[in-house]
Design an enzyme around this catalytic site. Sequence first.
Site, PDB file in Angstrom:
ATOM      1  N   ASN A   7       0.860  -1.186   0.000  1.00 34.23           N
ATOM      2  CA  ASN A   7       0.000   0.000   0.000  1.00 34.23           C
ATOM      3  C   ASN A   7       0.902   1.243   0.000  1.00 34.23           C
ATOM      4  O   ASN A   7       1.678   1.446   0.930  1.00 34.23           O
ATOM      5  CB  ASN A   7      -0.900  -0.032   1.238  1.00 34.23           C
ATOM      6  CG  ASN A   7      -1.824   1.163   1.292  1.00 34.23           C
ATOM      7  OD1 ASN A   7      -1.388   2.291   1.103  1.00 34.23           O
ATOM      8  ND2 ASN A   7      -3.091   0.928   1.545  1.00 34.23           N
ATOM      9  N   HIS A  10       1.003   6.261   1.740  1.00 32.31           N
ATOM     10  CA  HIS A  10       1.756   7.226   2.539  1.00 32.31           C
ATOM     11  C   HIS A  10       2.903   7.891   1.780  1.00 32.31           C
ATOM     12  O   HIS A  10       3.460   8.882   2.249  1.00 32.31           O
ATOM     13  CB  HIS A  10       2.209   6.597   3.856  1.00 32.31           C
ATOM     14  CG  HIS A  10       1.018   6.263   4.699  1.00 32.31           C
ATOM     15  ND1 HIS A  10       0.046   7.197   4.990  1.00 32.31           N
ATOM     16  CD2 HIS A  10       0.602   5.106   5.262  1.00 32.31           C
ATOM     17  CE1 HIS A  10      -0.897   6.623   5.710  1.00 32.31           C
ATOM     18  NE2 HIS A  10      -0.591   5.352   5.884  1.00 32.31           N
ATOM     19  N   HIS A  43      -5.630   3.563  -1.713  1.00 31.69           N
ATOM     20  CA  HIS A  43      -6.970   3.898  -1.214  1.00 31.69           C
ATOM     21  C   HIS A  43      -7.303   5.303  -1.703  1.00 31.69           C
ATOM     22  O   HIS A  43      -6.672   6.272  -1.283  1.00 31.69           O
ATOM     23  CB  HIS A  43      -6.973   3.839   0.324  1.00 31.69           C
ATOM     24  CG  HIS A  43      -8.323   4.034   0.944  1.00 31.69           C
ATOM     25  ND1 HIS A  43      -8.549   3.822   2.277  1.00 31.69           N
ATOM     26  CD2 HIS A  43      -9.514   4.412   0.422  1.00 31.69           C
ATOM     27  CE1 HIS A  43      -9.828   4.062   2.556  1.00 31.69           C
ATOM     28  NE2 HIS A  43     -10.423   4.433   1.436  1.00 31.69           N
ATOM     29  N   ARG A  45      -9.540   8.037  -1.221  1.00 31.65           N
ATOM     30  CA  ARG A  45     -10.537   8.428  -0.224  1.00 31.65           C
ATOM     31  C   ARG A  45     -11.380   9.574  -0.742  1.00 31.65           C
ATOM     32  O   ARG A  45     -10.935  10.368  -1.581  1.00 31.65           O
ATOM     33  CB  ARG A  45      -9.842   8.852   1.075  1.00 31.65           C
ATOM     34  CG  ARG A  45      -9.057   7.750   1.747  1.00 31.65           C
ATOM     35  CD  ARG A  45      -8.520   8.223   3.079  1.00 31.65           C
ATOM     36  NE  ARG A  45      -9.564   8.325   4.052  1.00 31.65           N
ATOM     37  CZ  ARG A  45      -9.765   7.443   5.042  1.00 31.65           C
ATOM     38  NH1 ARG A  45      -8.960   6.426   5.197  1.00 31.65           N
ATOM     39  NH2 ARG A  45     -10.762   7.592   5.877  1.00 31.65           N
ATOM     40  N   ARG A  49      -7.168  12.756   0.716  1.00 29.76           N
ATOM     41  CA  ARG A  49      -6.111  13.245   1.616  1.00 29.76           C
ATOM     42  C   ARG A  49      -4.720  12.780   1.193  1.00 29.76           C
ATOM     43  O   ARG A  49      -3.741  13.408   1.526  1.00 29.76           O
ATOM     44  CB  ARG A  49      -6.393  12.830   3.056  1.00 29.76           C
ATOM     45  CG  ARG A  49      -6.320  11.342   3.294  1.00 29.76           C
ATOM     46  CD  ARG A  49      -6.407  11.026   4.766  1.00 29.76           C
ATOM     47  NE  ARG A  49      -7.746  11.224   5.294  1.00 29.76           N
ATOM     48  CZ  ARG A  49      -8.178  10.643   6.407  1.00 29.76           C
ATOM     49  NH1 ARG A  49      -7.370   9.867   7.090  1.00 29.76           N
ATOM     50  NH2 ARG A  49      -9.404  10.825   6.821  1.00 29.76           N
ATOM     51  N   GLU A  70      -8.602   0.304  -3.005  1.00 29.88           N
ATOM     52  CA  GLU A  70      -9.477   0.304  -1.824  1.00 29.88           C
ATOM     53  C   GLU A  70     -10.386   1.508  -1.944  1.00 29.88           C
ATOM     54  O   GLU A  70      -9.920   2.616  -2.232  1.00 29.88           O
ATOM     55  CB  GLU A  70      -8.652   0.453  -0.547  1.00 29.88           C
ATOM     56  CG  GLU A  70      -7.732  -0.697  -0.270  1.00 29.88           C
ATOM     57  CD  GLU A  70      -6.808  -0.384   0.914  1.00 29.88           C
ATOM     58  OE1 GLU A  70      -6.893   0.708   1.497  1.00 29.88           O
ATOM     59  OE2 GLU A  70      -5.990  -1.242   1.240  1.00 29.88           O
ATOM     60  N   THR A 101      -8.393   3.425   8.176  1.00 33.27           N
ATOM     61  CA  THR A 101      -9.626   2.645   8.160  1.00 33.27           C
ATOM     62  C   THR A 101      -9.866   1.977   9.516  1.00 33.27           C
ATOM     63  O   THR A 101      -9.052   1.173   9.967  1.00 33.27           O
ATOM     64  CB  THR A 101      -9.553   1.564   7.061  1.00 33.27           C
ATOM     65  OG1 THR A 101      -8.998   2.151   5.894  1.00 33.27           O
ATOM     66  CG2 THR A 101     -10.914   1.001   6.762  1.00 33.27           C
ATOM     67  N   GLU A 148     -10.786  -9.757   2.672  1.00 35.95           N
ATOM     68  CA  GLU A 148      -9.592  -9.298   3.390  1.00 35.95           C
ATOM     69  C   GLU A 148      -9.975  -9.158   4.856  1.00 35.95           C
ATOM     70  O   GLU A 148     -10.835  -8.353   5.217  1.00 35.95           O
ATOM     71  CB  GLU A 148      -9.091  -7.965   2.834  1.00 35.95           C
ATOM     72  CG  GLU A 148      -7.856  -7.482   3.597  1.00 35.95           C
ATOM     73  CD  GLU A 148      -7.134  -6.313   2.917  1.00 35.95           C
ATOM     74  OE1 GLU A 148      -7.292  -6.126   1.686  1.00 35.95           O
ATOM     75  OE2 GLU A 148      -6.410  -5.600   3.623  1.00 35.95           O
ATOM     76  N   HIS A 188      -3.920  -4.652   7.388  1.00 33.45           N
ATOM     77  CA  HIS A 188      -4.048  -3.533   8.327  1.00 33.45           C
ATOM     78  C   HIS A 188      -3.213  -3.738   9.593  1.00 33.45           C
ATOM     79  O   HIS A 188      -3.381  -4.724  10.300  1.00 33.45           O
ATOM     80  CB  HIS A 188      -5.497  -3.228   8.726  1.00 33.45           C
ATOM     81  CG  HIS A 188      -5.677  -1.762   8.996  1.00 33.45           C
ATOM     82  ND1 HIS A 188      -5.293  -1.185  10.162  1.00 33.45           N
ATOM     83  CD2 HIS A 188      -6.134  -0.759   8.197  1.00 33.45           C
ATOM     84  CE1 HIS A 188      -5.519   0.116  10.091  1.00 33.45           C
ATOM     85  NE2 HIS A 188      -6.018   0.405   8.907  1.00 33.45           N
TER      86      HIS A 188
HETATM   87  N1  PXP Z   1      -5.805  -3.188   3.874  1.00 36.46           N
HETATM   88  C1  PXP Z   1      -6.798  -2.268   3.918  1.00 36.46           C
HETATM   89  C2  PXP Z   1      -8.163  -2.681   3.470  1.00 36.46           C
HETATM   90  C3  PXP Z   1      -6.550  -0.951   4.351  1.00 36.46           C
HETATM   91  O1  PXP Z   1      -7.562  -0.052   4.400  1.00 36.46           O
HETATM   92  C4  PXP Z   1      -5.227  -0.590   4.700  1.00 36.46           C
HETATM   93  C5  PXP Z   1      -4.931   0.829   5.107  1.00 36.46           C
HETATM   94  O2  PXP Z   1      -5.186   1.685   4.052  1.00 36.46           O
HETATM   95  C6  PXP Z   1      -4.228  -1.567   4.628  1.00 36.46           C
HETATM   96  C7  PXP Z   1      -4.544  -2.867   4.232  1.00 36.46           C
HETATM   97  C8  PXP Z   1      -2.796  -1.270   4.971  1.00 36.46           C
HETATM   98  O3  PXP Z   1      -2.705  -0.995   6.342  1.00 36.46           O
HETATM   99  P1  PXP Z   1      -1.311  -0.538   6.950  1.00 36.46           P
HETATM  100  O4  PXP Z   1      -0.951   0.764   6.313  1.00 36.46           O
HETATM  101  O5  PXP Z   1      -1.611  -0.419   8.421  1.00 36.46           O
HETATM  102  O6  PXP Z   1      -0.306  -1.608   6.637  1.00 36.46           O
END
Ligand code: PXP
Length: 235
Positions: A7, A10, A43, A45, A49, A70, A101, A148, A188
């Site tokens: 992901n 960031h 993601h 959003r 953001r 996402e 999330t 997931e 997550h």
């Molecule tokens: N999976 C989903 C569905 C998420 O919403 C997120 C956060 O955007 C992640 C995985 C990744 O989470 P993390 O950044 O805590 O590894």
Amino acid sequence: MADLGINIDHVATIRQARLGIEPEPVQAAAIAEQNGADQITIHLREDRRHIQERDLYILRETIQTRLNLEMAATIEMIRIARNVKPDTVTLVPENREELTTEGGLKLIKTHKKQINELKEVGIEVSVFIEPDPDMILMAKDIGADAVEIHTGKYANLKDKIEIEKELKRIYEAAKIIKETGMRIVAGHGLNYHNIQKLVEMNIFEEYNIGHSILARAVFTGLAEAVYEMKMLINS
Ligand code: PXP
């Protein structure tokens, strides 16, 4: 062998802090792919953001593995997804006030409509839910291709007994998902420590991880970044 979805939200968070052009998420995606990522996850959003629509369009053109989008199950997002056609859409809950999330999606029968609209154009649909047997059966019932499991609770727990209890709940849920034939994904809050217990279960087909990998990259890359600037100043 399980797949790793990275992901890269960031990377965009850092860019948006200055509303500039760096760091470029597309470049992050390429580096992730060159180093073993099987999928790039973003993601988009409602409040934009971090990831912007422009990122989604360019990533769709440039990603060589798979793109997992996402998103909330809103009319706007379904329209964007049907247009861009990511390989997978992961439906997530979204709340403007949250930092990230929080909790899994509370699936209801009417989600079937949105799932169908995505599947109709060839998109695989995954749903991000708590390790709850009723939610998993609902996911199957309304046509999800993958589940997931939200591992955020497990990741945040400190008490050993509570951690063991949550791991058991996750494993039982994963077994139910397997029985339904849906793909089993976890995500997550996963990091270099808590991933181990999930890997030992040997049941997950994919992990989606963002924050901990980006956090580690800051330090694995910092020494070189400082050194390069020092060389420029003193050249
Ligand atoms: N999976 C989903 C569905 C998420 O919403 C997120 C956060 O955007 C992640 C995985 C990744 O989470 P993390 O950044 O805590 O590894």
